[in-house]
Design a protein around this motif. Structure first.
Motif, PDB file in Angstrom:
ATOM      1  N   THR A 144       0.810  -1.221   0.000  1.00 16.08           N
ATOM      2  CA  THR A 144       0.000   0.000   0.000  1.00 16.08           C
ATOM      3  C   THR A 144       0.838   1.263   0.000  1.00 16.08           C
ATOM      4  O   THR A 144       0.309   2.343  -0.259  1.00 16.08           O
ATOM      5  CB  THR A 144      -0.902   0.027   1.245  1.00 16.08           C
ATOM      6  OG1 THR A 144      -0.073  -0.109   2.422  1.00 16.08           O
ATOM      7  CG2 THR A 144      -1.910  -1.110   1.218  1.00 16.08           C
ATOM      8  N   GLY A 145       2.138   1.146   0.278  1.00 13.10           N
ATOM      9  CA  GLY A 145       2.920   2.354   0.531  1.00 13.10           C
ATOM     10  C   GLY A 145       4.191   2.488  -0.269  1.00 13.10           C
ATOM     11  O   GLY A 145       5.225   2.872   0.288  1.00 13.10           O
ATOM     12  N   ASP A 146       4.151   2.175  -1.572  1.00 17.68           N
ATOM     13  CA  ASP A 146       5.344   2.325  -2.402  1.00 17.68           C
ATOM     14  C   ASP A 146       5.055   3.347  -3.505  1.00 17.68           C
ATOM     15  O   ASP A 146       4.331   3.060  -4.455  1.00 17.68           O
ATOM     16  CB  ASP A 146       5.734   0.990  -3.023  1.00 17.68           C
ATOM     17  CG  ASP A 146       7.092   1.051  -3.717  1.00 17.68           C
ATOM     18  OD1 ASP A 146       7.589   2.165  -3.941  1.00 17.68           O
ATOM     19  OD2 ASP A 146       7.646  -0.005  -4.034  1.00 17.68           O
ATOM     20  N   PRO A 147       5.641   4.559  -3.419  1.00 15.36           N
ATOM     21  CA  PRO A 147       5.312   5.603  -4.399  1.00 15.36           C
ATOM     22  C   PRO A 147       5.871   5.341  -5.789  1.00 15.36           C
ATOM     23  O   PRO A 147       5.386   5.914  -6.763  1.00 15.36           O
ATOM     24  CB  PRO A 147       5.941   6.861  -3.790  1.00 15.36           C
ATOM     25  CG  PRO A 147       7.071   6.355  -2.946  1.00 15.36           C
ATOM     26  CD  PRO A 147       6.587   5.051  -2.390  1.00 15.36           C
ATOM     27  N   VAL A 189      -2.990 -10.030  -4.120  1.00 15.83           N
ATOM     28  CA  VAL A 189      -3.217  -9.409  -2.816  1.00 15.83           C
ATOM     29  C   VAL A 189      -2.542  -8.042  -2.777  1.00 15.83           C
ATOM     30  O   VAL A 189      -1.568  -7.788  -3.494  1.00 15.83           O
ATOM     31  CB  VAL A 189      -2.680 -10.285  -1.665  1.00 15.83           C
ATOM     32  CG1 VAL A 189      -3.487 -11.567  -1.537  1.00 15.83           C
ATOM     33  CG2 VAL A 189      -1.197 -10.603  -1.853  1.00 15.83           C
ATOM     34  N   THR A 190      -3.080  -7.179  -1.938  1.00 14.62           N
ATOM     35  CA  THR A 190      -2.441  -5.896  -1.620  1.00 14.62           C
ATOM     36  C   THR A 190      -2.080  -5.940  -0.148  1.00 14.62           C
ATOM     37  O   THR A 190      -2.953  -6.155   0.711  1.00 14.62           O
ATOM     38  CB  THR A 190      -3.382  -4.718  -1.905  1.00 14.62           C
ATOM     39  OG1 THR A 190      -3.750  -4.734  -3.289  1.00 14.62           O
ATOM     40  CG2 THR A 190      -2.690  -3.399  -1.598  1.00 14.62           C
ATOM     41  N   LEU A 191      -0.810  -5.752   0.150  1.00 11.04           N
ATOM     42  CA  LEU A 191      -0.299  -5.942   1.503  1.00 11.04           C
ATOM     43  C   LEU A 191       0.019  -4.599   2.160  1.00 11.04           C
ATOM     44  O   LEU A 191       0.403  -3.636   1.488  1.00 11.04           O
ATOM     45  CB  LEU A 191       0.965  -6.805   1.467  1.00 11.04           C
ATOM     46  CG  LEU A 191       0.825  -8.150   0.757  1.00 11.04           C
ATOM     47  CD1 LEU A 191       2.153  -8.901   0.783  1.00 11.04           C
ATOM     48  CD2 LEU A 191      -0.273  -8.985   1.391  1.00 11.04           C
ATOM     49  N   ARG A 192      -0.107  -4.548   3.443  1.00 15.62           N
ATOM     50  CA  ARG A 192       0.242  -3.346   4.188  1.00 15.62           C
ATOM     51  C   ARG A 192       1.761  -3.220   4.272  1.00 15.62           C
ATOM     52  O   ARG A 192       2.450  -4.199   4.548  1.00 15.62           O
ATOM     53  CB  ARG A 192      -0.347  -3.396   5.596  1.00 15.62           C
ATOM     54  CG  ARG A 192      -1.873  -3.332   5.637  1.00 15.62           C
ATOM     55  CD  ARG A 192      -2.379  -3.471   7.050  1.00 15.62           C
ATOM     56  NE  ARG A 192      -1.838  -2.431   7.928  1.00 15.62           N
ATOM     57  CZ  ARG A 192      -2.358  -1.214   8.044  1.00 15.62           C
ATOM     58  NH1 ARG A 192      -3.422  -0.875   7.340  1.00 15.62           N
ATOM     59  NH2 ARG A 192      -1.832  -0.333   8.868  1.00 15.62           N
ATOM     60  N   GLY A 193       2.264  -2.028   4.013  1.00 12.11           N
ATOM     61  CA  GLY A 193       3.697  -1.826   4.173  1.00 12.11           C
ATOM     62  C   GLY A 193       4.275  -0.850   3.179  1.00 12.11           C
ATOM     63  O   GLY A 193       3.570  -0.268   2.350  1.00 12.11           O
TER      64      GLY A 193
END
Length: 299
Positions: A248-251, A273-277
């Motif tokens: 979720t957090g890779d620009p 899947v979409t993973l948190r991190g």
């Protein structure tokens, strides 16, 4: 080409890294004696899972994913790319090319005679892993990609990547452990940050890490672009499983999962899947990433 080797003492007592070392000469006639380190865990007759790290990490990145994948009966191979981890390092940025990394990785796969491979790639592990799957298609059974892509230089790159590339090439300060920590959502403990610094006792050892951003094809006439376009021709006909597990957090790689799902037929109907991190999802969601890998193996 000058070759140096990180002293083994630098790797003593690393947290959560109990794995036995293995080495292969992958230099061929160009650089004889060039030694690549790799982990080889699990039963020798298990389904092969090839875990490829990226920039500027090493096989330590997969330390929390290897045990559950091995527990499921797989054989995990996790190499340190040349210039990283316990593998040998060339001392000049110009000593590294996209093709040389492909040659070294292919030498590992062919010398170990790996077959029925599930290729797992993140960051540069994706640039190499997707090329490997295309070029060694008979050996490969499935692909899992997290926060990665196979660029050809025909698409614009994010501004964040251009900034990163300039920093890697020209900043006099290149703190590997801090760079990895900045791409992790959780707080990376001091011991784990030190483990990422361990392969690099001085600036002399960091040429491979500094070289990677400049090797990403960002223009259509990049030396690696023709081979990557050829790989895409194979991937456009790839009907074997391909699973994406982006965070979720890779620009930089945001949206790449949808692109892969659209372009590669084998992605249809898979358990994406979409993973948190952050960028290094192996640090933030290792159990979930490992589960995505096993889903691809079972497929």
């Amino acid at each position: 080409m000058p070759v140096i080797r990180t002293p083994e003492s630098r790797f003593a007592g690393l947290p959560d890294y109990p794995f036995a070392p293995n080495y292969l000469d992958v230099g061929g006639t160009a650089t004889p004696g060039l030694r690549m380190h790799y982990l080889d865990e699990g039963p020798r007759d298990g389904r092969v899972v090839l875990m490829l790290h990226g920039e500027p990490s090493w096989s330590y990145l997969y330390r929390h994913m290897i045990p559950p994948v091995v527990a499921a009966g797989c054989r995990v191979i996790a190499p340190d790319l040349i210039g990283f981890g316990k593998s040998d390092k060339l001392t000049r940025i110009s000593d590294y090319s996209y093709q040389s990394h492909m040659d070294w990785l292919t030498a590992l796969v062919e010398q170990l005679d790996l077959c029925d491979i599930t290729v797992v790639g993140q960051d540069w592990g994706s640039l190499l892993g997707l090329r490997l799957a295309a070029e060694q298609e008979p050996r490969c059974a499935a692909i899992v990609i997290g926060n990665g892509m196979l660029p050809t230089g025909d698409q614009p790159v994010p501004k964040a990547f251009r900034i990163w590339k300039h920093f890697a090439l020209y900043s006099p300060w290149f703190p590997i452990g801090r760079i990895v920590a900045s791409g992790v959502r959780r707080k990376l403990p001091d011991g784990e940050r030190a483990a990422y610094d361990a392969p690099f006792p001085s600036a002399q050892y960091k040429a491979g890490a500094r070289a990677f951003p400049r090797l990403v094809p960002v223009t259509p006439d990049d030396p690696a672009s023709p081979a990557n376009r050829s790989a895409w021709e194979v991937l456009a006909q790839w009907h074997k499983p391909l699973v994406t597990a982006f965070s979720t957090g890779d620009p930089i790689t945001r949206g790449g999962d949808k692109y892969l799902q659209k372009r590669i037929p084998g992605a249809q109907g898979r358990p994406h899947v979409t993973l948190r991190g952050g960028h290094f999802l192996q640090e933030d969601s290792p159990a979930e990433f490992a589960a995505a890998v096993l889903a691809a193996v079972r497929a």
